[in-house]
Design a protein around this motif. Structure first.
Motif, mmCIF file in Angstrom:
data_model
loop_
_atom_site.group_PDB
_atom_site.id
_atom_site.type_symbol
_atom_site.label_atom_id
_atom_site.label_comp_id
_atom_site.label_asym_id
_atom_site.label_seq_id
_atom_site.Cartn_x
_atom_site.Cartn_y
_atom_site.Cartn_z
ATOM 1 N N VAL A 145 -7.084 8.453 4.114
ATOM 2 C CA VAL A 145 -8.249 7.871 3.460
ATOM 3 C C VAL A 145 -7.965 7.590 1.985
ATOM 4 N N MET A 146 -7.355 8.567 1.350
ATOM 5 C CA MET A 146 -7.085 8.403 -0.073
ATOM 6 C C MET A 146 -6.224 7.177 -0.316
ATOM 7 N N ARG A 147 -5.189 7.057 0.497
ATOM 8 C CA ARG A 147 -4.316 5.903 0.308
ATOM 9 C C ARG A 147 -5.032 4.607 0.645
ATOM 10 N N SER A 148 -5.966 4.668 1.611
ATOM 11 C CA SER A 148 -6.628 3.423 2.018
ATOM 12 C C SER A 148 -7.519 2.861 0.913
ATOM 13 N N VAL A 149 -7.898 3.721 -0.020
ATOM 14 C CA VAL A 149 -8.696 3.201 -1.139
ATOM 15 C C VAL A 149 -7.960 3.364 -2.475
ATOM 16 N N ALA A 150 -6.662 3.662 -2.352
ATOM 17 C CA ALA A 150 -5.895 3.885 -3.579
ATOM 18 C C ALA A 150 -5.794 2.599 -4.394
ATOM 19 N N VAL A 151 -5.819 2.745 -5.683
ATOM 20 C CA VAL A 151 -5.573 1.589 -6.540
ATOM 21 C C VAL A 151 -4.083 1.274 -6.431
ATOM 22 N N PRO A 152 -3.762 0.064 -6.024
ATOM 23 C CA PRO A 152 -2.347 -0.254 -5.835
ATOM 24 C C PRO A 152 -1.596 -0.141 -7.149
#
Lengths: 224, 224, 224, 224
Positions: A191-198
């Motif tokens: 989940v964290m990565r799915s909304v991580a700021v690239p």
DNA sequence: GATGAATGAGTCTTCATTCAT
DNA sequence: GATGAATGAAGACTCATTCAT
């Protein structure tokens, strides 16, 4: 005709709810007969009607109880003075998984049998469900405002995350290969990565209008 | 008694499948009667039995047709000589969404009514389903081998991604706020990031054993 | 689901009506179960629903058929150019008795089970019933106009006469002491005298202690 | 288990009778459940069985009470030394109407639900009913003996008159167009004339095509 | 005397399925 | 290939009645 008050009556009521929950979750509301429930509870079929006026009332009681319990169990982070969106999201994911893995039947039923609810009942449950979804949306909104999260679309992201989390119950088994904690960690990570700021240079998907001509990585053409 | 061959017979068979699909998806297998199907088809109830020996056979025909069609529709990337895991995953996500959004009833039904299948039928559909899941797992495995993706657990990640993707059909509406393409892009983004190799210094969740005391931001190792 | 068309179906439908009529008349609508009817007809209980959608529909079919048949069986005296009120009343009484004695169950049922009709059905039957009462009222009205009859109150007299006539079915038995014809004669006599213009000097009612001191003899109109 | 003696118990018993009477009269014995009665009384369903062993016992209590009260309320004219048949008939008609109009539910019930009585109970009520009919028959017999009345058939005339009188309750409404007194007068008039000795030359019935060509006027005794 | 939970048979109705036509 | 009447089991729910409390 409903809501008994004596101790024995209340016990029977709870046993009816427990049996119905299990049977509905296993076979579906429409496929479970009142006789089956009564048999499971260990009473005559007619006795069920001392506690619930209708089969639909049993379903509704289970669902409403579940949704209200879910909502009041969530440790509202505003109360805990926690204003960091990442921390809130981490907590939400862990809460959601714990709760849903602990009560898989309730979760499954509340998702699967929405269509079995009569219109008025459906509205009530839908409202409760939206209250829950709002928690996640608020977190994402906060994260975006804080520029800690990247979200193409708050609503879609929230639905995607919830679907992903709730889907756990469809395959998770206590005593399975992974403990609940391991799963929590995996999903928090997902989940964290799915909304991580690239990160700079880490381009992901970006296809605003047309069939994906180019695919995010290395400019190679991708099928579609 | 089943599988008629005349043109008219085949037409009726298809109308039965179409009506059943819609009705089963809307109300659930157990809640739909043969009479309802017949009424929807515009035929007497007895006529259904010229085409299917049993209500269960109708369900099975729908599910098996769907799963086989899904599997044969997937543009196998090995055939297309595409060996990049990112590109494969992008393609898979788009394929999955397109297909599922185009056939929401089939997808929904095949997911919801597994429990309505008799054991032998269940085994057949489950096998087909696993074949499909294997496609995604293979991509993730490849990605991990290529060190292009980070996956704590291939199986769990695959299930999580599929749940997330399949969940779309539960809220997506043609003519809705977002086009299918926008949604594809959003989900490609979500999925890609969920298996992205973290950048140096970008630690995400790591909670091996304990209730989250502190939350994993800023590279701090949390809860151990 | 109702109104079969084949010959066999129509036969069953008629047998259902006949059995229901007899059983309803004997025990009352509420006290007769669909199983009893089916048993009497000689079919399974479910088969009844190929011909009538509801128990209430059976009752309604019996009552409506009866009332319509009654109304269309009455040999309208206006067609026969019979303008004498006495002759019309004589004919009406004989018609009513013949018809009601010939069909005691239908009559009894239509009177007793009005309360078993659902509101909409009740309205329909009530309207038909009033049409029938109107026949008698018209005759009495004519008789009074022609000064051949004396009626304190047309409505009350009509109800009284109908009650009297219809009451026959509650005690009349074919093969009883009196033939239908003898009974007809007796009742014609009773009815004729009940609306006869009193002769001079023939005192009738005598109400000793109560309000109405004098009784409406001598053509005087009394309390209406 | 029946016939309690305490004051409170007796009160409940009476409330049960009153509620049952109203409900049975409105909907019919078979259509009223013990629960409905209990609800109307304001008591649990089980409590009814402290006062009546059976639903049938409630019905029987109502009917028997009514018939005995009716019989003992009639002001026996032999006690009042009234030997004139006309006066007795006038009194009977007025008594019958008053009593029946005052207690329409009891009357209606006692007429309608005879068939709901179990055989032994039926015999008891029937006997009481015949006692009451005997009162009228005795009056008519006396009138005929005194040559003050003309009756083709005592039994038939008695039944006809009773049907006519009892029918009042089916349409009479307190507060209606006519007062009870006006109705009494109308019916006394109807009844008196129906047994009036015809004047010479006053032809009554006219039966054109059927057997009984001549009608038993002129004091001839007919079919007995 | 009353309660309310329970029973077990019964209510009307619908079910999937069969089969003569 | 279709119909519509039939079956017999089962559906949700109600019934009169019992009985521990």
């Amino acid at each position: 005709m409903a809501r008994p008050s004596s101790i024995k009556g209340e016990q029977t009521r709870q046993r009816i709810l427990a049996s119905s929950l299990r049977l509905f979750a296993r076979s579906g509301y429409a496929a479970v007969s009142m006789r089956e429930i009564a048999l499971d509870v260990g009473v005559g079929a007619g006795a069920l009607y001392n506690h619930f006026t209708t089969k639909q009332h049993i379903l509704m009681a289970i669902m409403e109880d579940h949704m209200r319990a879910l909502l009041s169990a969530y440790p509202d982070s505003t109360k805990t003075n926690q204003s960091d969106a990442h921390i809130q999201l981490d907590a939400f994911v862990r809460f959601h998984i714990s709760y849903h893995v602990a009560l898989p039947d309730e979760v499954f039923l509340s998702y699967m049998e929405l269509r079995a609810l009569e219109p008025d009942n459906f509205k009530i449950i839908e409202a409760l469900r939206r209250n829950y979804e709002a928690i996640l949306k608020d977190i994402l909104t906060l994260g975006v405002q804080q520029k800690q999260m990247a979200c193409d679309d708050i609503h879609v992201s929230a639905m995607a995350i919830l679907a992903m989390l709730t889907g756990i119950t469809s395959w998770f088994r206590q005593q399975g290969r992974l403990t609940r904690h391991e799963i929590e960690n995996i999903y928090v990570s997902l989940v964290m990565r799915s909304v991580a700021v690239p990160m700079a240079g880490q381009t992901l998907a970006q296809n605003n209008e047309q069939p994906a001509k180019t695919i995010p990585i290395k400019g190679k053409k991708a099928h579609v």
